[in-house]
Structures are given as C-alpha cells and as structure tokens.
Design a protein around this motif. Structure first.
Motif, PDB file in Angstrom:
ATOM      1  N   ASP A  26      35.643 -25.248  16.581  1.00  0.00           N
ATOM      2  CA  ASP A  26      35.820 -23.855  16.189  1.00  0.00           C
ATOM      3  C   ASP A  26      35.893 -23.800  14.668  1.00  0.00           C
ATOM      4  N   LYS A  28      45.181 -25.360   5.769  1.00  0.00           N
ATOM      5  CA  LYS A  28      46.088 -25.425   6.915  1.00  0.00           C
ATOM      6  C   LYS A  28      47.476 -25.850   6.463  1.00  0.00           C
ATOM      7  N   ASP A  36      44.997 -19.573  16.309  1.00  0.00           N
ATOM      8  CA  ASP A  36      43.744 -20.328  16.366  1.00  0.00           C
ATOM      9  C   ASP A  36      43.905 -21.598  17.204  1.00  0.00           C
ATOM     10  N   GLN A  43      44.107 -20.644  20.843  1.00  0.00           N
ATOM     11  CA  GLN A  43      42.773 -20.328  21.355  1.00  0.00           C
ATOM     12  C   GLN A  43      42.001 -21.605  21.686  1.00  0.00           C
ATOM     13  N   LYS A  79      36.792 -21.889  11.122  1.00  0.00           N
ATOM     14  CA  LYS A  79      37.691 -20.871  10.587  1.00  0.00           C
ATOM     15  C   LYS A  79      37.555 -20.796   9.072  1.00  0.00           C
ATOM     16  N   CYS A  88      38.873 -25.838   9.312  1.00  0.00           N
ATOM     17  CA  CYS A  88      39.408 -24.713   8.546  1.00  0.00           C
ATOM     18  C   CYS A  88      39.381 -25.019   7.048  1.00  0.00           C
ATOM     19  N   SER A 144      31.222 -15.940   5.694  1.00  0.00           N
ATOM     20  CA  SER A 144      31.841 -15.708   6.990  1.00  0.00           C
ATOM     21  C   SER A 144      31.750 -16.955   7.860  1.00  0.00           C
ATOM     22  N   GLU A 145      32.478 -16.941   8.976  1.00  0.00           N
ATOM     23  CA  GLU A 145      32.383 -18.044   9.922  1.00  0.00           C
ATOM     24  C   GLU A 145      30.974 -18.141  10.490  1.00  0.00           C
ATOM     25  N   LEU A 163      44.511 -21.620   8.502  1.00  0.00           N
ATOM     26  CA  LEU A 163      44.638 -21.805   9.941  1.00  0.00           C
ATOM     27  C   LEU A 163      45.913 -21.125  10.442  1.00  0.00           C
ATOM     28  N   LYS A 164      45.806 -20.375  11.548  1.00  0.00           N
ATOM     29  CA  LYS A 164      46.952 -19.690  12.160  1.00  0.00           C
ATOM     30  C   LYS A 164      47.283 -20.333  13.502  1.00  0.00           C
ATOM     31  N   ILE A 215      39.424 -27.946  15.202  1.00  0.00           N
ATOM     32  CA  ILE A 215      39.370 -26.696  14.448  1.00  0.00           C
ATOM     33  C   ILE A 215      39.091 -27.054  12.998  1.00  0.00           C
ATOM     34  N   ASP A 238      32.314 -21.827  19.153  1.00  0.00           N
ATOM     35  CA  ASP A 238      31.312 -21.912  18.086  1.00  0.00           C
ATOM     36  C   ASP A 238      30.295 -23.017  18.326  1.00  0.00           C
TER      37      ASP A 238
END
Length: 342
Positions: free
Chosen positions: A260, A302, A270, A273, A262, A299, A203-204, A266-267, A297, A245
């Motif tokens: 952050d 991406k 995100d 945010q 992820k 991730c 998990s993150e 990547l969305k 970010i 984070d």
C-alpha cells in the motif's frame, strides 16, 4: 517442411546459438580476468625482487606499457597495468582474509564477473562489503549499471545495520538470504528511478503509475524472489469494496506480498487497513500450502511508536517502510539508517 515446422526449427537453432554465444562471452570474460590477475601477480613479484631500487615500480609499469602496447595494442597502458597489479593485491589478500568463503575453490575459480565489475569492486575498501556485492552480482546476474546502483543506494549497509557481527559476516559470505518475512523487508526503499523530485507534490496514484512504468527497476529494489501479480486489486465483502495498490508474490517465502502506498505521514488507520487486506488474503485467496500473507506499507514518513503500538508484539506479517524518491549521499543514508535503529 511446413511453415510451422520451419518456425519451430528456427526457434530451436536460435536458442542453441544464443546459449553458445553466452557461453563464449562467459569463457572470454573469465579468461581475460584470470589473465589480468596473473599479469598483476607477475608485476608484483618483479617489483618485490627490485624493491631496493627507488621508483622501480613506476619505471617497470611505464616500460612494460610501451612494449606491450607495441605488441598487443592500447589495452596495456600504465594505468591499466596498475589496475591489474591492484587486482592481484586485493584479491590475493581477500582469499587469505576470508578463507571460509570458497573452501573448495582456488582464487582464480572465483572470477566469474566481467573485468568492469571487478574495477568497480576494487574501489570498495571494506572487504565484507566488497564480498557482498560480488556475491549478489553473481546470484542476481547484475549488470555493471545495476551493481553501481545497488552500491550507490547502500544496499549492504541497509541490510547490515541492526545485525550482529556473525549475521553481518554471513551476509557478506552468502548475500541476502530470505528465510522469514522480515528478511525481505528494506527500510528505507530507494525509488530514485521513478524520477519524482524530493519536494514535489504528487499523489499516491502518481507514485503507483511511476512504479508500474518502472516495474523492472522496482522488482530489483524489492529484492530476490518477487513477481508482479496485480495493481488496484479489488476485494469485496458485504457491500464494501476496497483496492490494494500493488500485489506481488515472493517465490522464496511462498506467499503473497501486498503493498500500500502512502503520501505523507503514516497513520494508525493505514496499518489497520493493511491488517484487513492481509486477513482477507489469508482467509480467501492463499492456498493451504502457501505461507501467510505479508503486508508492506510504503510511506514518506512514519512514527516508530505508532507502528510499534498499533501492531501486535509478535507481528511477523505487516511492515511499514519509508521510501525516498531521490538518491541521498551514502553518508546521509547511513545517518538515516542509524537513526531508525537507535
């Protein structure tokens, strides 16, 4: 004398002795490396005088080794003498090929690392790559272990790809220079030190925990000037609460750096945010004399198109970078980097 005064005196004496020890170690290292360079030079000059005799070089090293070991011990094996010879050949040529690197220095003045560092550097064939790792080792006081790690993670290649010839030469000559936000960003980040297998489910929060546990390693991977500020930093407005984070500060850029984490693809949400986090820090947290906040970010995957069309064309604040939790081969990493910039 009071206990307090005694403790202060002990601290001062301890600091003085530690500084003296460091100076002695540095002096010994420099003297030893310079001596090995001069021994290598003598061997090469002797070989050149006897170059018409077949196999003279090999016989010379063997003969020297036997006699020097009797006088000075096992540190002068034929292999070690060969390394001294190679050291002279490489660094005398490097000084000739890169004359602008140290205009005010002689070759011997440049030897500020340990012999173990130079044994590693000598195995790097590309002269510009070798010079880069030497400069960075000096600037950042890398141990041999850290030099090995940075080389294994292809730091020079990660920073050099996408640069033109002039920029690459500057990178080799001066190391990593951070003048604007993009200079501080890597893509990908190599996080093999956290110990998470490539294909494992995590998990993150797991990723964050591992990075905090290995914070010293993470700071080295982030690069120059980063200091840790906070984790799960809470920001609130209206009746809404959000948590960033990881928060760092870069002393060179004089700005906050928000990270952050992820897991997965990547969305665009995100990125939106992160834009909100950056805006909040710029308007509520940073001081007037500080520069604009950077958002990174991290991730697993991406789409470059999603990043490109979500961010404004003149974006200088928000970046999306992939992370790898295992160390790929250098060849694989170079392919990944070349794919990313094409």
């Amino acid at each position: 004398m009071s206990t307090s005064s005694t403790n202060i005196l002990i601290d001062r004496i301890t600091a003085l002795l530690n500084a003296a020890r460091q100076k002695v170690v540095h002096t010994v290292n420099h003297t030893m490396v310079l001596t090995y360079f001069e021994i290598g030079k003598m061997i090469v000059e002797e070989e050149q005088m006897g170059k018409e005799r077949a196999g003279y070089g090999t016989k010379l090293l063997s003969s020297l080794s036997v006699k020097l070991i009797k006088k000075f011990g096992k540190g002068f094996s034929a292999t070690n003498l060969k390394q001294m010879r190679q050291f002279y050949l490489i660094y005398s040529k490097q000084s000739d090929q890169l004359p602008d690197l140290h205009k005010s220095q002689t070759v011997s003045d440049e030897f500020k690392l340990s012999w173990s560092h130079y044994l590693k550097l000598m195995r790097i064939d590309d002269i510009h790559e070798r010079q880069f790792y030497e400069v960075e080792s000096l600037k950042n006081n890398w141990s041999l272990r850290e030099l090995n790690r940075q080389y294994d993670t292809a730091l020079f290649t990660r920073l050099a790809l996408g640069k033109n010839k002039k920029e690459t030469l500057t990178l080799a000559r001066e190391g990593q220079i951070i003048e604007e936000p993009r200079d501080a960003i890597k893509d990908p980040y190599i996080l093999e030190f956290i110990g998470l297998p490539e294909l494992s489910a995590f998990s993150e929060n797991d990723l964050e925990e591992k990075l905090i546990d290995k914070l010293e390693h993470f700071l080295l991977e982030l690069g120059s000037g980063f200091t840790f500020v906070a984790r799960q930093d809470r920001i609130s407005f209206d009746d809404k609460h959000f948590r960033i984070d990881l928060v760092f500060y870069n002393r060179i850029l004089r700005c906050f750096v928000l990270i952050d984490l992820k897991v997965g693809e990547l969305k665009h949400q995100d990125i939106g945010q992160m834009q909100m986090y950056v805006n909040y820090y710029d308007r509520k947290i940073k001081l007037a004399e500080e520069n604009k906040t950077i958002g990174i970010i991290l991730c697993q995957n991406k789409s470059e198109a999603v990043v490109e069309f979500t961010l404004p064309e003149n974006n200088k604040q928000i970046f999306a970078s992939k992370y790898l939790t295992v160390l790929p081969s250098k060849e694989t990493l170079i392919k990944l980097l070349e794919t990313a910039i094409n």
